[in-house]
Motif scaffolding. Structure first.
Motif, PDB file in Angstrom:
ATOM      1  N   LEU A   1     -48.025   2.310  -8.834  1.00  0.00           N
ATOM      2  CA  LEU A   1     -49.189   2.403  -9.432  1.00  0.00           C
ATOM      3  C   LEU A   1     -50.444   2.796  -9.215  1.00  0.00           C
ATOM      4  O   LEU A   1     -51.225   3.038 -10.060  1.00  0.00           O
ATOM      5  CB  LEU A   1     -49.350   0.593  -9.708  1.00  0.00           C
ATOM      6  N   VAL A   2     -50.615   3.374  -8.205  1.00  0.00           N
ATOM      7  CA  VAL A   2     -51.891   4.041  -7.472  1.00  0.00           C
ATOM      8  C   VAL A   2     -52.202   5.199  -8.505  1.00  0.00           C
ATOM      9  O   VAL A   2     -53.327   5.189  -8.800  1.00  0.00           O
ATOM     10  CB  VAL A   2     -51.779   4.073  -6.042  1.00  0.00           C
TER      11      VAL A   2
ATOM     12  N   PRO B   1     -46.041  -4.416 -17.308  1.00  0.00           N
ATOM     13  CA  PRO B   1     -46.808  -5.356 -18.351  1.00  0.00           C
ATOM     14  C   PRO B   1     -47.962  -5.741 -17.816  1.00  0.00           C
ATOM     15  O   PRO B   1     -48.965  -6.134 -18.455  1.00  0.00           O
ATOM     16  CB  PRO B   1     -45.643  -6.354 -18.554  1.00  0.00           C
ATOM     17  N   PHE B   2     -47.782  -6.356 -16.457  1.00  0.00           N
ATOM     18  CA  PHE B   2     -49.177  -6.939 -15.811  1.00  0.00           C
ATOM     19  C   PHE B   2     -50.520  -5.693 -15.897  1.00  0.00           C
ATOM     20  O   PHE B   2     -51.528  -6.265 -15.958  1.00  0.00           O
ATOM     21  CB  PHE B   2     -48.925  -7.562 -14.440  1.00  0.00           C
ATOM     22  N   LEU B   3     -50.095  -4.679 -15.415  1.00  0.00           N
ATOM     23  CA  LEU B   3     -51.195  -3.617 -15.516  1.00  0.00           C
ATOM     24  C   LEU B   3     -51.500  -3.321 -16.916  1.00  0.00           C
ATOM     25  O   LEU B   3     -52.617  -3.353 -17.262  1.00  0.00           O
ATOM     26  CB  LEU B   3     -50.784  -2.313 -15.013  1.00  0.00           C
ATOM     27  N   ALA B   4     -50.771  -3.176 -17.957  1.00  0.00           N
ATOM     28  CA  ALA B   4     -50.996  -2.950 -19.211  1.00  0.00           C
ATOM     29  C   ALA B   4     -51.998  -4.229 -19.772  1.00  0.00           C
ATOM     30  O   ALA B   4     -52.912  -4.040 -20.472  1.00  0.00           O
ATOM     31  CB  ALA B   4     -49.763  -3.033 -20.101  1.00  0.00           C
TER      32      ALA B   4
ATOM     33  N   GLU C   1     -43.959 -12.347  -2.703  1.00  0.00           N
ATOM     34  CA  GLU C   1     -44.872 -11.825  -1.908  1.00  0.00           C
ATOM     35  C   GLU C   1     -45.076 -10.523  -2.274  1.00  0.00           C
ATOM     36  O   GLU C   1     -46.178  -9.940  -2.583  1.00  0.00           O
ATOM     37  CB  GLU C   1     -44.562 -11.889  -0.359  1.00  0.00           C
ATOM     38  N   LEU C   2     -43.934  -9.592  -2.355  1.00  0.00           N
ATOM     39  CA  LEU C   2     -44.312  -8.167  -2.846  1.00  0.00           C
ATOM     40  C   LEU C   2     -44.812  -8.124  -4.370  1.00  0.00           C
ATOM     41  O   LEU C   2     -45.642  -7.266  -4.599  1.00  0.00           O
ATOM     42  CB  LEU C   2     -42.844  -7.441  -2.819  1.00  0.00           C
ATOM     43  N   GLU C   3     -44.393  -8.969  -5.175  1.00  0.00           N
ATOM     44  CA  GLU C   3     -44.845  -8.938  -6.734  1.00  0.00           C
ATOM     45  C   GLU C   3     -46.118  -9.386  -6.707  1.00  0.00           C
ATOM     46  O   GLU C   3     -47.091  -8.717  -7.273  1.00  0.00           O
ATOM     47  CB  GLU C   3     -43.874  -9.733  -7.376  1.00  0.00           C
ATOM     48  N   ALA C   4     -46.617 -10.424  -5.927  1.00  0.00           N
ATOM     49  CA  ALA C   4     -47.985 -10.728  -5.905  1.00  0.00           C
ATOM     50  C   ALA C   4     -48.974  -9.904  -5.238  1.00  0.00           C
ATOM     51  O   ALA C   4     -50.172  -9.758  -5.772  1.00  0.00           O
ATOM     52  CB  ALA C   4     -48.193 -12.158  -4.942  1.00  0.00           C
ATOM     53  N   ALA C   5     -48.417  -9.170  -4.278  1.00  0.00           N
ATOM     54  CA  ALA C   5     -49.214  -8.089  -3.568  1.00  0.00           C
ATOM     55  C   ALA C   5     -49.492  -7.010  -4.604  1.00  0.00           C
ATOM     56  O   ALA C   5     -50.578  -6.373  -4.535  1.00  0.00           O
ATOM     57  CB  ALA C   5     -48.386  -7.540  -2.488  1.00  0.00           C
ATOM     58  N   GLN C   6     -48.472  -6.646  -5.489  1.00  0.00           N
ATOM     59  CA  GLN C   6     -48.816  -5.657  -6.477  1.00  0.00           C
ATOM     60  C   GLN C   6     -49.555  -5.845  -7.459  1.00  0.00           C
ATOM     61  O   GLN C   6     -50.450  -5.334  -7.995  1.00  0.00           O
ATOM     62  CB  GLN C   6     -47.371  -5.339  -6.833  1.00  0.00           C
ATOM     63  N   MET C   7     -49.447  -7.066  -7.746  1.00  0.00           N
ATOM     64  CA  MET C   7     -50.449  -7.830  -8.828  1.00  0.00           C
ATOM     65  C   MET C   7     -51.803  -7.831  -8.395  1.00  0.00           C
ATOM     66  O   MET C   7     -52.734  -7.401  -8.955  1.00  0.00           O
ATOM     67  CB  MET C   7     -50.090  -9.172  -9.246  1.00  0.00           C
TER      68      MET C   7
ATOM     69  N   LEU D   1     -53.036  -5.650  -6.118  1.00  0.00           N
ATOM     70  CA  LEU D   1     -53.491  -4.518  -6.054  1.00  0.00           C
ATOM     71  C   LEU D   1     -54.058  -3.774  -7.485  1.00  0.00           C
ATOM     72  O   LEU D   1     -54.937  -3.132  -7.937  1.00  0.00           O
ATOM     73  CB  LEU D   1     -52.514  -3.479  -5.554  1.00  0.00           C
ATOM     74  N   VAL D   2     -53.104  -4.379  -8.473  1.00  0.00           N
ATOM     75  CA  VAL D   2     -53.540  -4.005 -10.001  1.00  0.00           C
ATOM     76  C   VAL D   2     -55.015  -4.523 -10.353  1.00  0.00           C
ATOM     77  O   VAL D   2     -55.867  -3.975 -10.897  1.00  0.00           O
ATOM     78  CB  VAL D   2     -52.599  -4.615 -11.001  1.00  0.00           C
ATOM     79  N   ILE D   3     -55.200  -6.037  -9.729  1.00  0.00           N
ATOM     80  CA  ILE D   3     -56.474  -6.447 -10.217  1.00  0.00           C
ATOM     81  C   ILE D   3     -57.565  -5.633  -9.414  1.00  0.00           C
ATOM     82  O   ILE D   3     -58.749  -5.593 -10.174  1.00  0.00           O
ATOM     83  CB  ILE D   3     -56.530  -7.867  -9.547  1.00  0.00           C
TER      84      ILE D   3
END
Length: 255
Positions: free
Chosen positions: A77-78, A106-109, A212-218, A220-222
């Motif tokens: 996503l970076v 979808p979260f980034l969008a 944990e991985l999904e939360a870390a990615q979210m 990062l998006v924030i």
């Protein structure tokens, strides 16, 4: 799909079967329906008794996710966030509408759409962090069900063994039947311990890790969307986001 769980569970059972065969045992002697039904059926039901039907539904979805889910990778996503920061800095947030339509995450969008709509930065962060919290809670709850199964299964196996030994004592008048009956009685304990340590507890650990991985990615998006909304320099955005990645993902993103 990340096949770690499938490989681990199947590989674990394969090692048990091979070890049994090397000792001269017959694997089919372990596949006895009564002890398997007792261990798996009772364990799943009493784990349900300790929660709610909603928890069981989460666990069912978690079971599918554990075997078929893909481990989130924030490094992917970076580049999208850096490109969005560059475009927003040059053309404004409204120019990102076309970018949002092309995103697969979808979260980034959703986060970028809210930023484009003019949501207050603090309010936007609060909303997105609430979703992160909900994601963690769902993963923990699904994992809790399987961890409970891992705690109950060995005890249920012992219950099955005791039941089998009671049946053995009823057959003392026929000594020739005692050997197979005693062996069958201990199969319940085997399945109780094996199911806990090869299936249930690994599933619980897997769901926690995926959460944990999904939360870390979210998260990062924030941080990335906050930087985009603030009009930060794309190079600074890239450095900031890379610093949030685990070392292995940093190398992958750089490559």
């Amino acid at each position: 799909m990340d096949p770690a769980t499938l490989i681990g569970v199947l590989g674990g059972f394969l090692v048990v079967i091979v070890a049994n065969m090397l000792e001269g045992g017959n694997p089919m002697a372990l596949l006895l329906l009564p002890p398997m039904l007792l261990v798996f059926g009772t364990t799943l039901l009493i784990s349900l008794a300790g929660g709610t039907t909603g928890d069981a539904k989460l666990a069912a979805r978690g079971l599918v996710r554990a075997f078929t889910g893909k481990a989130p990778n924030g490094a992917l996503l970076v580049p999208h966030l850096v490109a969005a920061a560059d475009k927003a800095r040059r053309e404004g947030l409204l120019a990102l509408e076309d970018t949002v339509a092309e995103l697969d995450d979808p979260f980034l969008a959703k986060a970028l759409t809210m930023a484009i709509d003019g949501t207050d930065p603090e309010e936007l962060r609060d909303i997105l962090e609430a979703e992160v919290h909900a994601t963690k809670a769902e993963s923990r709850q699904a994992a809790r069900y399987f961890n409970a199964c891992g705690g109950y299964a060995p005890t249920i196996g012992i219950v099955g063994t005791v039941m089998g030994l009671v049946h053995v004592l009823e057959q003392l008048a026929e000594p020739e039947k005692l050997g197979p009956l005693i062996a069958g009685a201990f199969v319940a304990t085997l399945w109780g311990v094996a199911s806990a340590n090869i299936i249930f507890l690994p599933l619980g650990a897997r769901l926690i890790r995926l959460g944990e991985l999904e939360a870390a990615q979210m998260e990062l998006v924030i941080e990335g969307v906050a930087a985009v909304q603030a009009g930060s320099n794309p190079r600074i955005v890239a450095q900031r986001l890379r610093s949030l990645l685990p070392m292995g993902q940093r190398e992958e993103e750089a490559a």
